[in-house]
Design an enzyme around this catalytic site. Structure first.
Site, PDB file in Angstrom:
ATOM      1  CG  LEU A  34      -1.747  -1.127   1.296  1.00 44.28           C
ATOM      2  CD1 LEU A  34      -2.357  -0.857   2.448  1.00 44.28           C
ATOM      3  CD2 LEU A  34      -2.777  -1.272  -0.174  1.00 44.28           C
ATOM      4  CG  HIS A  35       1.168   3.358  -3.361  1.00 44.41           C
ATOM      5  ND1 HIS A  35      -0.386   4.345  -3.464  1.00 44.41           N
ATOM      6  CD2 HIS A  35       1.243   2.400  -4.219  1.00 44.41           C
ATOM      7  CE1 HIS A  35      -0.640   3.569  -4.535  1.00 44.41           C
ATOM      8  NE2 HIS A  35      -0.112   2.557  -5.301  1.00 44.41           N
ATOM      9  N   GLY A  37      -2.070   6.484  -2.391  1.00 50.50           N
ATOM     10  CA  GLY A  37      -2.912   5.735  -3.168  1.00 50.50           C
ATOM     11  C   GLY A  37      -4.597   5.395  -3.157  1.00 50.50           C
ATOM     12  CG  HIS A  38      -3.142   1.438  -2.248  1.00 48.70           C
ATOM     13  ND1 HIS A  38      -1.796   1.050  -2.025  1.00 48.70           N
ATOM     14  CD2 HIS A  38      -3.898   0.896  -3.569  1.00 48.70           C
ATOM     15  CE1 HIS A  38      -1.050   0.496  -3.778  1.00 48.70           C
ATOM     16  NE2 HIS A  38      -2.558  -0.384  -3.917  1.00 48.70           N
ATOM     17  CD  GLN A  62      -5.516  -8.180 -11.056  1.00 52.58           C
ATOM     18  OE1 GLN A  62      -6.259  -8.331 -10.151  1.00 52.58           O
ATOM     19  NE2 GLN A  62      -4.919  -6.619 -11.013  1.00 52.58           N
ATOM     20  CE  LYS A 150      -0.187   4.176 -12.239  1.00 47.36           C
ATOM     21  NZ  LYS A 150      -0.331   2.753 -11.362  1.00 47.36           N
ATOM     22  CB  SER A 187       2.022  -1.572  -6.023  1.00 51.11           C
ATOM     23  OG  SER A 187       0.570  -1.752  -5.478  1.00 51.11           O
ATOM     24  NE  ARG A 188       3.203  -4.566 -11.968  1.00 55.14           N
ATOM     25  CZ  ARG A 188       1.550  -4.774 -12.130  1.00 55.14           C
ATOM     26  NH1 ARG A 188       1.051  -3.785 -11.970  1.00 55.14           N
ATOM     27  NH2 ARG A 188       0.925  -5.878 -12.491  1.00 55.14           N
TER      28      ARG A 188
HETATM   29  P1  AMP Z   1      -3.630  -2.140  -6.553  1.00 56.25           P
HETATM   30  O1  AMP Z   1      -3.812  -2.683  -5.234  1.00 56.25           O
HETATM   31  O2  AMP Z   1      -2.959  -2.302  -7.974  1.00 56.25           O
HETATM   32  O3  AMP Z   1      -4.947  -3.180  -7.498  1.00 56.25           O
HETATM   33  O4  AMP Z   1      -4.551  -1.282  -6.977  1.00 56.25           O
HETATM   34  C1  AMP Z   1      -5.911  -1.197  -5.575  1.00 56.25           C
HETATM   35  C2  AMP Z   1      -6.525   0.165  -5.804  1.00 56.25           C
HETATM   36  O5  AMP Z   1      -6.267   1.387  -5.432  1.00 56.25           O
HETATM   37  C3  AMP Z   1      -7.472   0.587  -7.298  1.00 56.25           C
HETATM   38  O6  AMP Z   1      -8.386   0.858  -7.642  1.00 56.25           O
HETATM   39  C4  AMP Z   1      -6.328   1.016  -7.810  1.00 56.25           C
HETATM   40  O7  AMP Z   1      -6.573   2.464  -8.799  1.00 56.25           O
HETATM   41  C5  AMP Z   1      -6.138   2.345  -6.678  1.00 56.25           C
HETATM   42  N1  AMP Z   1      -4.669   3.377  -7.471  1.00 56.25           N
HETATM   43  C6  AMP Z   1      -3.422   2.463  -7.405  1.00 56.25           C
HETATM   44  N2  AMP Z   1      -2.631   3.492  -6.967  1.00 56.25           N
HETATM   45  C7  AMP Z   1      -3.301   4.402  -7.059  1.00 56.25           C
HETATM   46  C8  AMP Z   1      -3.033   6.153  -6.959  1.00 56.25           C
HETATM   47  N3  AMP Z   1      -1.081   7.199  -7.782  1.00 56.25           N
HETATM   48  N4  AMP Z   1      -3.659   7.284  -7.168  1.00 56.25           N
HETATM   49  C9  AMP Z   1      -5.079   7.123  -6.445  1.00 56.25           C
HETATM   50  N5  AMP Z   1      -5.532   5.578  -6.584  1.00 56.25           N
HETATM   51  C10 AMP Z   1      -4.909   4.791  -6.841  1.00 56.25           C
END
Ligand code: AMP
Length: 282
Positions: A34-35, A37-38, A62, A150, A187-188
């Site tokens: 998590l960052h 954004g999450h 996925q 994103k 996360s990448r």
């Molecule tokens: P992930 O863990 O990559 O599947 O992302 C989980 C959720 O967090 C998804 O709805 C992403 O679109 C959202 N997310 C990822 N990165 C960001 C970011 N930089 N800003 C806002 N939401 C994000």
């Protein structure tokens, strides 16, 4: 206190108790690592609902063959600390075989909006996304579910699926959270070497230039895309999968920016695939 739940049966009991108390639930599905954004999704869920729930599940379906499923960062302990600091009420972090049980044979496929762009480069990705998200929606009948802009195309397919399958959950899409130099948090990003990390800032620079051109009155998509491509190529070492200007609802590519238009970028920096986007409004 943030409760950590790892099994369906504990989850069902937690949901039942929340329902009996009449509390609303906001859900933020994630793959962890998590960052901010999450965490912005968690904050939004807490703001709008009585209880905020985050799921952490690195969903194998996925990831395509040769993608980063096995090396995807898994950081549950620090994720839990971050979620506790944001007062997330509950984290559901199931084991793989509690989600995909023996005999699993169903895939949710959303057509059309999944076909261009990411769909071309990651042909099995969105079926994995729609299937896991619908499963999570069944397990956690939230009032609202929070996703990030994103993953723009993903947010469209989830809205489509929820509308088409009458899922009684309101989808909320939250703005992209960025690093100081503009790089969209992901996360990448931890995969990037310091040199690659610097180059990666070209993505958001390219989006800023595109937006500026539209503000200055440029309407021709070809002209805007060429200038955006130029910014991405500048630092060198970035392979472009696509840079596109598309209709924000259908993702059909546009020739002219005559109304709100989404600009979408996907590149590879070394071995790391990065995406970004922004809405341009003339
Ligand atoms: P992930 O863990 O990559 O599947 O992302 C989980 C959720 O967090 C998804 O709805 C992403 O679109 C959202 N997310 C990822 N990165 C960001 C970011 N930089 N800003 C806002 N939401 C994000």
């Amino acid at each position: 206190m943030t409760s950590l739940i790892t099994t369906r049966s504990e989850l069902a009991a937690w949901i039942k108790a929340a329902r009996q108390r009449g509390q609303s639930i906001g859900l933020a599905p994630t793959m962890g690592a998590l960052h901010e954004g999450h965490l912005s999704l968690v904050d939004a869920a807490r703001r709008d609902c009585d209880l905020s729930v985050t799921t952490i599940f690195v969903n194998p379906t996925q990831f395509g063959p040769g993608e980063d499923f096995t090396r995807y960062p898994r950081t549950l302990e620090s994720d839990m600390e971050k979620l506790a600091s944001r007062k997330c009420d509950m984290v559901f972090a199931p084991a793989m075989d509690d989600i995909y049980r023996p005999g699993h044979a169903t895939t949710v496929h959303v057509a059309k909006v999944t076909e261009p762009l990411e769909g071309r480069f990651r042909p099995t990705h969105f079926d994995g996304v729609s299937t896991i998200v619908l499963k999570l929606f069944q397990l956690i009948p939230a009032d609202r579910a929070y996703f990030g802009q994103k993953d723009y195309q993903q947010s469209l397919l989830i809205r489509r699926m929820v509308a088409d399958l009458d899922v009684p959950i309101e989808v909320v899409v939250c703005p992209i959270v960025r690093e100081a130099d503009g790089l969209a948090m992901s996360s990448r990003n931890v995969y990037l070497s310091s040199d690659e990390r610097q180059r990666a800032a070209a993505l958001s620079r390219s989006l800023r230039l595109g937006k500026q051109l539209v503000a200055e009155g440029v309407r021709d998509a070809g002209t805007i895309l060429e200038r955006m491509q130029g910014v991405i190529s500048e630092p060198g070492g970035i392979q472009v999968d696509y840079v596109a200007l598309a209709h924000p609802d259908t993702l059909e590519e546009v020739r002219e920016v005559s109304g709100p238009t989404v600009a979408l970028i996907a590149v590879r920096v070394g071995k790391t695939r990065l995406i970004d986007n922004d809405i341009f409004t003339p």
